[in-house]
Motif scaffolding. Structure first.
Motif: not given
Length: 667
Positions: A212, A217, A220, A280
């Protein structure tokens, strides 16, 4: 036949030591209580060491389940443990360093009350910490997470008759609850997304998800929520404020909980969750930034502290920042490597500080110690001095010592990462210079004699020092004139930790330790674990910066506190505003008090208590009571006991009924 490693024995042994001391310790002598308190952690360490020596003879990760823990419809959460290189490393650190601290405590706490209670709480802490690192799912990890918070609260406030200790314990408990709130929400989101809490269930699903790049997301959000918990437990900005106050606890507690084990729980959790964080970019950027800012912020505060334990407390906050820098740069193995070496040298520093305090009969102010130990403390306590010096060389990054290998690996890999990491590398390098300065400042002030010429007038740097004012420091004159070395039960752990602090960096000789950890991170899709030679393209100058910082801090401290003893107080007088800002820790506690604690206290007292509790709830209940009482008083008056009065009321009632019936008939 399946292999049975009986991982449950490692935490269970510590819990057994806790149970025996808490149930029967009041009846035992200190010798018996101390023996029980040490015997069971020693057995846990030997069992963990046995597993380490047998490594390779069983599958990794090794999973061990002991039946269903939670059963609710289709939800089944087992009570299970996991052994892999990461959990084995943590178990050895917790039991090994913890055992040395237990032994040290026999001497340090010998004259204190509550001896059996102290060892019971130490054993309980180790039980919960081992549950945390050996857990095979996030829910069991959270049980250990909350358990170490409770044990920490009890140990920080061990001297519960001291108001400052009770407040420090409560502060640690409340601040950690703030971080744990975010952690708990992250766990709920994990369960919603993956349908369980087990590592074996979650991580394979995560590996199939794309990386991401934004902030919205699911991975995240989960990573950031988990990191909120880590900032509380591992004392990062802005939730670091509990750890310096936690020095109110006994010094061995500071060594065990706030240097070697509990405060590293957040680092362990982030490293364990590497598969999530590595997908992330936003979360990794936050971890790196918070770690770097915490490292330099706490290091700057340590520059001017006078209490030897508070210097080490802010140093701990700063070093934890380096570990998070490694995790934020996706070099999780380097973070765990620094976690291990930090356990050696910071545990040694705290125990060394405890030995200094023991030698000076409770005095903790470094400048008072220097004044009262005529000729320098190092001649009275040579073992304490040399072991403390070794730990200082290690944390400062002097070549050959453990911190040189681990901290420099972090900085080089941060520099060699994304181009945006260069700024954070510079921040970390400046923090390294500060670290070397304030640690050697602590050595020179605490162990070496005063300079030949005292400062001409009282300066903030020397506030309270007797020969600057011509007065003896209050409360220490009677006993501080007889410093002495600590007993062998305290110096032997110092020597053993000094050996580890000196040679701990060589555990990664030829990348062996990093290769040992690699199976934990690489299958999870985490960032490549780079060793220092792999970061060679960073350039000779960049690789030299940490060395310059280490020796630069040493020389600057020598110049200011040995060669030119008047320089430090003159600098404080020349820059009073800057000195006051740093010496008062940027007034962060006062800011929190004014902006958060004070208003919440006012709302609690004036609105919730007086308005809602007293006015609405109590007022409503009391109002009903008053109404019932008034009604009872009215009815009571009719019960006079006179027959003629009762007959009159009956007659009056009959008349009323008759009138009512007649009135209905007329209508």
């Amino acid at each position: 036949m399946p292999i049975a490693l009986h991982l449950w024995l490692i935490p269970a042994l510590c819990f057994l030591g806790f149970a025996l001391n808490i149930l029967f310790g009041r009846l035992w002598s200190k010798a018996v209580a101390g023996t029980v308190g040490i015997l069971f952690p020693a057995a846990a360490f030997l069992w963990a060491l046995r597993l380490a020596l047998a490594w390779g003879g069983f599958p990794s990760p090794y999973l061990e389940s002991h039946g269903a823990w939670i059963l609710a419809g289709p939800l089944r959460i087992p009570f299970s443990f996991q052994l892999d290189p990461l959990s084995l490393t943590m178990a050895l650190i917790v039991t090994g360093v913890g055992l040395l601290i237990h032994i040290y405590s026999l001497g340090y706490m010998a004259e204190e009350g509550g001896f059996y209670r102290y060892f019971a709480l130490l054993n309980l802490f180790m039980f919960f910490m081992l549950m945390l690192v050996l857990a095979a799912n996030y829910l069991l990890l959270f049980v250990g997470w909350e358990g170490v918070g409770f044990a920490s609260y009890m140990l920080i406030g061990f001297f519960f008759r001291r108001d400052s200790a009770a407040k420090a314990g409560m502060k640690a408990f409340v601040v950690n609850r703030i971080g744990d709130f975010g952690f708990l929400i992250g766990l709920f989101y994990l369960f919603q997304l993956f349908g369980g809490f087990g590592y074996a269930r979650i991580f394979p699903q995560v590996m199939r998800m794309p990386a991401e790049t934004g902030w919205h997301g699911p991975l995240t959000i989960i990573a950031l929520l988990l990191f909120v918990g880590a900032t509380g437990k591992s004392a990062q900005l802005p939730l670091y404020v509990w750890l310096p106050d936690a020095m109110e606890g006994p010094t061995p507690v500071s060594a065990l909980i706030h240097a070697a084990t509990m405060v590293t729980a957040g680092v362990y959790m982030v490293a364990r969750s590497a598969a999530i964080f590595d997908r992330s970019r936003a979360a990794l950027a936050v971890v790196l930034a918070v770690g770097a800012l915490t490292a330099i912020f706490a290091a700057s505060i340590g520059l001017l502290q006078k209490d030897i334990k508070r210097v080490l407390a802010y140093s701990t906050v700063s070093q934890l920042g380096y570990m998070f820098m490694a995790c934020g740069a996706a070099v999780y193995g380097a973070g765990i490597f620094h976690l291990m070496t930090h356990a050696f040298f910071k545990g040694l520093l705290f125990l060394g500080a405890g030995s200094v305090i023991h030698a000076m009969h409770g005095e903790q102010d470094m400048f008072r110690i220097r004044h009262l130990a005529t000729g320098g403390l190092k001649k009275y306590a040579p073992v304490t001095f040399w072991t403390f010096l070794i730990a200082t060389c290690a944390i400062s990054g002097i070549p050959g010592f453990s911190g040189y290998f681990s901290k420099d690996m972090i900085l080089e890999n941060v520099f060699s990462g994304a181009a945006g990491n260069r700024f954070w590398w510079a921040v970390g390098a400046i923090a390294a210079l500060m670290t070397s300065f304030y640690m050697f400042r602590a050595v020179f002030v605490t162990f070496f004699p005063e300079g030949d010429a005292p400062p001409p007038r009282l300066a903030p740097e020397l506030e309270g020092v007797a020969h600057a004012t011509g007065q003896e420091p209050a409360g220490v004159a009677a006993h501080a004139a007889h410093p002495h070395e600590s007993p062998w039960v305290m110096t032997i752990p110092l020597i053993l930790l000094a050996i580890l602090a000196a040679i701990g960096g060589y555990f990664n000789l030829d990348g062996r330790f990093m290769n040992f950890l690699a199976p934990v991170f690489i299958p999870a899709g985490a960032g490549t674990i780079a060793t220092a030679p792999e970061a060679a393209h960073a350039g000779l100058l960049v690789r030299s910066i940490p060395l310059i910082a280490a020796f630069g801090g040493l020389l600057l401290a020598w110049w200011m506190y040995r060669l030119r003893p008047r320089l430090a107080p003159r600098a404080a007088q020349a820059l009073p505003q800057l000195y006051a800002l740093i010496f008062n820790k940027y007034w962060v506690d006062e800011l929190y008090q004014a902006a958060i604690v004070g208003p919440l206290g006012w709302i609690s007292r004036r609105v919730l208590w007086r308005g809602v509790d007293q006015g609405l709830i109590d007022g409503g209940v009391n109002g009903i009571g008053h109404l019932a009482q008034a009604s009872g008083n009215l009815v009571r008056k009719q019960e006079s006991g006179l027959i003629r009065s009762y007959a009159s009321w009956i007659g009056a009632g009959a008349v009323v009924v008759l009138i009512y019936v007649v009135w209905l008939g007329v209508r």
